[in-house]
Each structure stands twice: as structure tokens, then as C-alpha cells.
Write a protein that holds these residues in place. Structure first.
Motif, PDB file in Angstrom:
ATOM      1  N   ASP A  51       4.317 -11.608  15.364  1.00 49.19           N
ATOM      2  CA  ASP A  51       5.555 -10.822  15.252  1.00 49.19           C
ATOM      3  C   ASP A  51       5.500 -10.041  13.946  1.00 49.19           C
ATOM      4  OD1 ASP A  51       6.081 -12.671  13.234  1.00 49.19           O
ATOM      5  OD2 ASP A  51       7.499 -13.819  14.444  1.00 49.19           O
ATOM      6  N   GLU A  52       6.557  -9.286  13.679  1.00 44.83           N
ATOM      7  CA  GLU A  52       6.555  -8.418  12.497  1.00 44.83           C
ATOM      8  C   GLU A  52       6.361  -9.202  11.199  1.00 44.83           C
ATOM      9  OE1 GLU A  52       9.608  -5.374  11.408  1.00 44.83           O
ATOM     10  OE2 GLU A  52       9.734  -5.213  13.590  1.00 44.83           O
ATOM     11  N   ALA A  53       7.082 -10.324  11.097  1.00 41.88           N
ATOM     12  CA  ALA A  53       6.974 -11.138   9.883  1.00 41.88           C
ATOM     13  C   ALA A  53       5.554 -11.677   9.739  1.00 41.88           C
ATOM     14  CB  ALA A  53       7.977 -12.291   9.920  1.00 41.88           C
ATOM     15  N   GLY A  54       4.936 -12.016  10.871  1.00 41.61           N
ATOM     16  CA  GLY A  54       3.578 -12.527  10.846  1.00 41.61           C
ATOM     17  C   GLY A  54       2.580 -11.474  10.382  1.00 41.61           C
ATOM     18  N   VAL A  55       2.825 -10.237  10.779  1.00 45.55           N
ATOM     19  CA  VAL A  55       1.947  -9.138  10.363  1.00 45.55           C
ATOM     20  C   VAL A  55       2.077  -8.919   8.851  1.00 45.55           C
ATOM     21  CG1 VAL A  55       1.614  -6.624  10.528  1.00 45.55           C
ATOM     22  CG2 VAL A  55       1.927  -7.989  12.612  1.00 45.55           C
ATOM     23  N   ARG A  56       3.341  -8.907   8.387  1.00 49.87           N
ATOM     24  CA  ARG A  56       3.561  -8.729   6.944  1.00 49.87           C
ATOM     25  C   ARG A  56       2.926  -9.870   6.158  1.00 49.87           C
ATOM     26  NH1 ARG A  56       9.004  -7.100   8.017  1.00 49.87           N
ATOM     27  NH2 ARG A  56       9.678  -9.213   7.541  1.00 49.87           N
ATOM     28  N   CYS A  57       3.060 -11.061   6.710  1.00 50.25           N
ATOM     29  CA  CYS A  57       2.501 -12.235   6.057  1.00 50.25           C
ATOM     30  C   CYS A  57       0.985 -12.101   5.942  1.00 50.25           C
ATOM     31  CB  CYS A  57       2.885 -13.489   6.837  1.00 50.25           C
ATOM     32  SG  CYS A  57       2.320 -15.004   6.073  1.00 50.25           S
ATOM     33  N   ALA A  58       0.361 -11.683   7.042  1.00 53.46           N
ATOM     34  CA  ALA A  58      -1.100 -11.523   7.038  1.00 53.46           C
ATOM     35  C   ALA A  58      -1.515 -10.501   5.980  1.00 53.46           C
ATOM     36  CB  ALA A  58      -1.572 -11.086   8.427  1.00 53.46           C
ATOM     37  N   HIS A  59      -0.749  -9.416   5.873  1.00 51.33           N
ATOM     38  CA  HIS A  59      -1.085  -8.405   4.861  1.00 51.33           C
ATOM     39  C   HIS A  59      -0.970  -8.975   3.453  1.00 51.33           C
ATOM     40  CE1 HIS A  59      -1.930  -4.902   7.236  1.00 51.33           C
ATOM     41  NE2 HIS A  59      -0.874  -5.135   8.002  1.00 51.33           N
ATOM     42  N   SER A  60       0.038  -9.810   3.247  1.00 58.05           N
ATOM     43  CA  SER A  60       0.198 -10.370   1.907  1.00 58.05           C
ATOM     44  C   SER A  60      -0.981 -11.281   1.571  1.00 58.05           C
ATOM     45  CB  SER A  60       1.552 -11.086   1.765  1.00 58.05           C
ATOM     46  OG  SER A  60       1.478 -12.444   2.136  1.00 58.05           O
ATOM     47  N   ILE A  61      -1.478 -12.018   2.572  1.00 57.80           N
ATOM     48  CA  ILE A  61      -2.626 -12.900   2.329  1.00 57.80           C
ATOM     49  C   ILE A  61      -3.886 -12.070   2.080  1.00 57.80           C
ATOM     50  CG2 ILE A  61      -4.068 -14.736   3.296  1.00 57.80           C
ATOM     51  CD1 ILE A  61      -1.584 -15.498   5.055  1.00 57.80           C
ATOM     52  N   LEU A  62      -4.088 -11.053   2.906  1.00 61.64           N
ATOM     53  CA  LEU A  62      -5.260 -10.185   2.735  1.00 61.64           C
ATOM     54  C   LEU A  62      -5.277  -9.584   1.332  1.00 61.64           C
ATOM     55  CD1 LEU A  62      -5.231  -8.375   6.192  1.00 61.64           C
ATOM     56  CD2 LEU A  62      -7.116  -9.754   5.299  1.00 61.64           C
ATOM     57  N   GLY A  63      -4.119  -9.096   0.904  1.00 61.18           N
ATOM     58  CA  GLY A  63      -4.034  -8.462  -0.408  1.00 61.18           C
ATOM     59  C   GLY A  63      -4.385  -9.408  -1.539  1.00 61.18           C
ATOM     60  N   ARG A  64      -3.998 -10.657  -1.381  1.00 60.82           N
ATOM     61  CA  ARG A  64      -4.214 -11.606  -2.476  1.00 60.82           C
ATOM     62  C   ARG A  64      -5.575 -12.298  -2.449  1.00 60.82           C
ATOM     63  NH1 ARG A  64      -0.240 -11.231  -5.708  1.00 60.82           N
ATOM     64  NH2 ARG A  64       1.849 -12.049  -5.335  1.00 60.82           N
ATOM     65  N   ILE A 107      10.599  -8.467   1.817  1.00 62.11           N
ATOM     66  CA  ILE A 107      10.612  -9.788   1.198  1.00 62.11           C
ATOM     67  C   ILE A 107      11.982 -10.425   1.393  1.00 62.11           C
ATOM     68  CG2 ILE A 107      10.493 -11.020  -1.004  1.00 62.11           C
ATOM     69  CD1 ILE A 107       8.548  -8.702  -1.864  1.00 62.11           C
ATOM     70  N   GLU A 108      11.964 -11.619   1.953  1.00 61.69           N
ATOM     71  CA  GLU A 108      13.218 -12.349   2.134  1.00 61.69           C
ATOM     72  C   GLU A 108      13.489 -13.146   0.875  1.00 61.69           C
ATOM     73  OE1 GLU A 108      13.971 -14.831   5.593  1.00 61.69           O
ATOM     74  OE2 GLU A 108      12.633 -13.460   6.647  1.00 61.69           O
ATOM     75  N   LEU A 109      14.671 -12.953   0.305  1.00 62.55           N
ATOM     76  CA  LEU A 109      15.020 -13.747  -0.872  1.00 62.55           C
ATOM     77  C   LEU A 109      15.909 -14.889  -0.439  1.00 62.55           C
ATOM     78  CD1 LEU A 109      15.620 -10.813  -3.331  1.00 62.55           C
ATOM     79  CD2 LEU A 109      13.711 -12.398  -3.304  1.00 62.55           C
ATOM     80  N   SER A 110      15.876 -15.963  -1.221  1.00 62.10           N
ATOM     81  CA  SER A 110      16.632 -17.157  -0.827  1.00 62.10           C
ATOM     82  C   SER A 110      18.126 -16.892  -0.751  1.00 62.10           C
ATOM     83  CB  SER A 110      16.386 -18.298  -1.804  1.00 62.10           C
ATOM     84  OG  SER A 110      15.038 -18.315  -2.187  1.00 62.10           O
TER      85      SER A 110
END
Ligand SMILES: [Zn+2]
Length: 355
Positions: A310-323, A107-110
Motif C-alpha cells: 500500500d502507499e505507506a508500505g511504498v513510502r516505508c520501502a523508500h525510507s529504508i532504501l535511502g538509509r 511522516i506520521e507524528l505521534s
């Protein structure tokens, strides 16, 4: 000066479904909740040899858990802290757990600096799970916080004919549709100004895309979002994680919705004939964004994930799937390494999306 951790942001980005998966917790999911045997190190052990019953319950939409064995009712960061053997009641250890969670879950924090002016938002104050956050309360101030208020102005003199947009293949119609234009002065100097609206179509801020990638630096991020302002005895904050870009243009309820990470993918898909697209403006989905997706999709509707290859895109997809997958049909259209939605043709989309 220590880097400020925005606990609210972290809590929004840290998904309990991911946390359970990470710690191999076998949970039974029922609607918005999950039930499992409590894995926490402090959970009382049974000595009578009887079969354990699931005492841990997780509320996904509130992002908190409860265990009637160890009497906890806390949020996902506290859960991670305990799993990592840290004491969430200790400010330093809680902070350590937050950093650990951000690292584990990518998770990238601001990363804003603690200038002593940061205060908790109205939303945070009403959240019962926020009580164990000594860092956040220590710097609280008394100014009321207003989030994503409609703007009382519009940027004038934006140039829609700037070569940046044309060179990326966007047509004048697309540029006009999204109200884009190059800004030559002020905060948005050297950027394409991108109007961002709330779900009802009110303009709540501008994002700015630097037109020259060579000028990107720590001081000049590729994408600039409105920072907090203090005016008239109030603090005004822009929270992109509470918004979905392009949501107000979607005819509700929609049967098929495409979700992407960034602005340009929305413009490109629109131009290729796919208007029902929203962007996260980042690479994870918040609870608020997930709720918006659920609200706009028909009960039998389908969500198509089209994140970058890319890696961030994969993580992003997982976060959407989970929710979203507990509630709606979700399909992840996985792009190849290095591929982006903006590189795809309309035939390519048609084949991938089978809409
Ligand atoms: Zn327990």
C-alpha cells in the motif's frame, strides 16, 4: 491547545536523502556524506561568472548539513524551512516548516497534546543541531529522562489460546516463541500483549494489538505502545523508533535479513521458515534502526525489504532504501496492491526472496 510536534521524532523520521531528492538536489554521495551545490535561497550568488563548487555537505547519520557558503550547520527540518522560504529562527515559522516536512514526506507524528510536561530527552540535549527549537525548549522540565529501560515486571495470566491468534493462522509454537497472549485486564485489556525487547534481549515494554478491529477509535488505537511515566523523580519513555522488533533473536552477524513494518509479518515469516526478520513497528526507518540493521548485517550481507502493498508500505520501502542502500545490498520485494506479507505462503516467499 496546539497539537504538540515531537521535533525529535520528526528529525528521526525525516531522512536527508529524501529531502535532497525532493528538492532535486544533485548530490555526490561518499559513504555517509553527500556533497552538492547549495540550493538554499539565501546562498550568496557569485557574480564573477566562475564555475560554482559544491559547498553543501550533508551528514546522513547525524542528519545535519553544513554549507561553507552560507555558514549553516543545521538539521533537515531547518533545511526544509529555508527551502520553503520560512525562517527557522522564528518559532511559528519553524513549526510551520515541521508540519510542512511531515506532510511532504508522509511522516506520521505521534500527535501528543502539549500538556506542558513534555521535555527534551538526554539524547536531544546532546545534539548540537537541536539548538534552534524554541518549541522544544519552552516546555522542557528538569526531570531526567530514561528511554527504553528494561521492565522490572512481566505481564501474568496472558492467554495464548485466544481465538484471534488462531484465526489469523498462527500456531501454538509461533505464539509461544514470541510470548504472545490475550490480556483481559488493565491497560492492555482486550489486546494481544506483544513483548518488545532491546537488542540484548531485555524486555523493555509491551505493545498491545486490539483483537476487535470494530473497537478501533482515537482513544483505542489498533496498536498501543507504552506511554511516558513519571516515577521516582524520573521520566520513563518508550521509543519504538530506537528498537527493531525481533532483533535480539537474530544470530549476528547475519547474511540475509528481512525487514517488515509490523509484528504479524515477523510471526508469519517465522512460521513459514524465515526466522531472520525484524520489524520497524511503524512505517519509516529511523537513524537508530538503520544503524542496528547495518550492525547486524555482514558487510556483504543483504537486506530484503518486504513492506505492505500500500502507499505507506511504498513510502516505508523508500525510507529504508535511502538509509541502507549506501552501505549494504538492499532489495525491495514489492508486493502488489493490497497484498501483505501475512498473506503469502512459504512457496511465495521462496520465489520472491530467492534466498
Ligand atoms: Zn549555501
Amino acid at each position: 491547545m496546539a497539537t504538540w510536534i515531537d521535533f525529535r521524532e520528526l528529525r528521526q523520521k525525516l531522512h536527508f536523502a529524501d529531502v535532497l531528492r525532493h528538492y532535486n538536489v544533485q548530490a555526490k554521495v561518499k559513504g555517509d556524506r553527500a556533497y552538492a551545490l547549495c540550493p538554499l535561497p539565501g546562498h550568496p550568488k557569485r557574480s564573477d561568472g566562475k564555475k560554482r563548487t559544491p559547498s553543501l555537505s550533508v551528514n546522513f547519520s547525524r542528519n545535519i548539513y553544513n554549507c561553507f557558503g552560507c555558514q549553516n550547520g543545521e538539521n533537515a527540518i531547518e533545511f526544509v524551512a529555508k527551502m520553503e522560504g520560512l525562517d527557522p529562527k522564528d518559532a511559528d515559522q519553524f513549526r510551520q516548516a515541521a508540519l510542512k516536512a511531515a506532510e511532504i514526506f508522509g511522516i506520521e507524528l505521534s500527535g501528543r497534546k502539549d500538556n506542558g510536561k513534555r521535555k527534551r530527552t538526554v539524547a536531544e540535549k546532546s545534539e548540537p543541531a537541536a539548538k534552534n527549537e524554541p518549541e522544544a525548549t519552552a516546555t522542557a522540565s528538569t526531570l531526567p529522562v530514561i528511554i527504553n529501560a528494561p521492565l522490572d515486571f512481566e505481564l501474568k495470566h496472558l492467554d495464548p489460546t485466544h481465538s484471534y491468534l488462531a484465526s489469523r493462522g498462527f500456531t501454538p509454537e509461533t505464539i509461544k516463541h514470541f510470548g504472545l497472549g490475550y490480556c483481559s485486564k488493565g491497560m492492555m485489556q482486550d489486546r494481544i500483549a506483544i513483548p518488545v525487547h532491546n537488542s540484548t534481549g531485555q524486555l523493555v515494554g509491551y505493545a498491545g494489538r486490539l483483537v476487535d478491529d470494530r473497537k478501533v477509535s482515537d482513544e483505542k488505537p489498533k496498536y498501543l505502545f507504552p506511554g511516558p511515566r513519571e516515577r521516582d523523580g524520573r521520566r520513563w519513555e518508550f521509543h519504538k523508533s530506537d528498537l527493531l522488533y525481533n532483533l535480539h533473536r537474530i544470530q549476528k552477524p547475519v547474511h540475509d535479513l528481512i525487514i517488515v513494518e509490523g509484528f504479524a509479518s515477523v510471526w508469519w515469516l517465522h512460521q513459514q521458515g524465515w526466522p531472520n526478520v525484524v520489524a520497524l513497528m511503524g512505517n519509516s526507518i529511523s537513524i537508530a534502526q538503520a544503524n542496528s540493521v547495518r550492525n547486524v548485517l555482514q558487510a556483504d550481507g543483504r537486506l530484503w525489504i518486504l513492506t505492505d502493498g500500500d502507499e505507506a508500505g511504498v513510502r516505508c520501502a523508500h525510507s529504508i532504501l535511502g538509509r541502507i542502500s549506501p552501505y549494504r545490498f538492499v532489495r525491495w520485494v514489492k508486493l502488489n496492491d493490497g497484498q501483505q506479507p501475512t498473506g503469502c505462503t512459504s512457496e511465495g516467499f521462496r520465489a520472491m526472496l530467492s534466498l
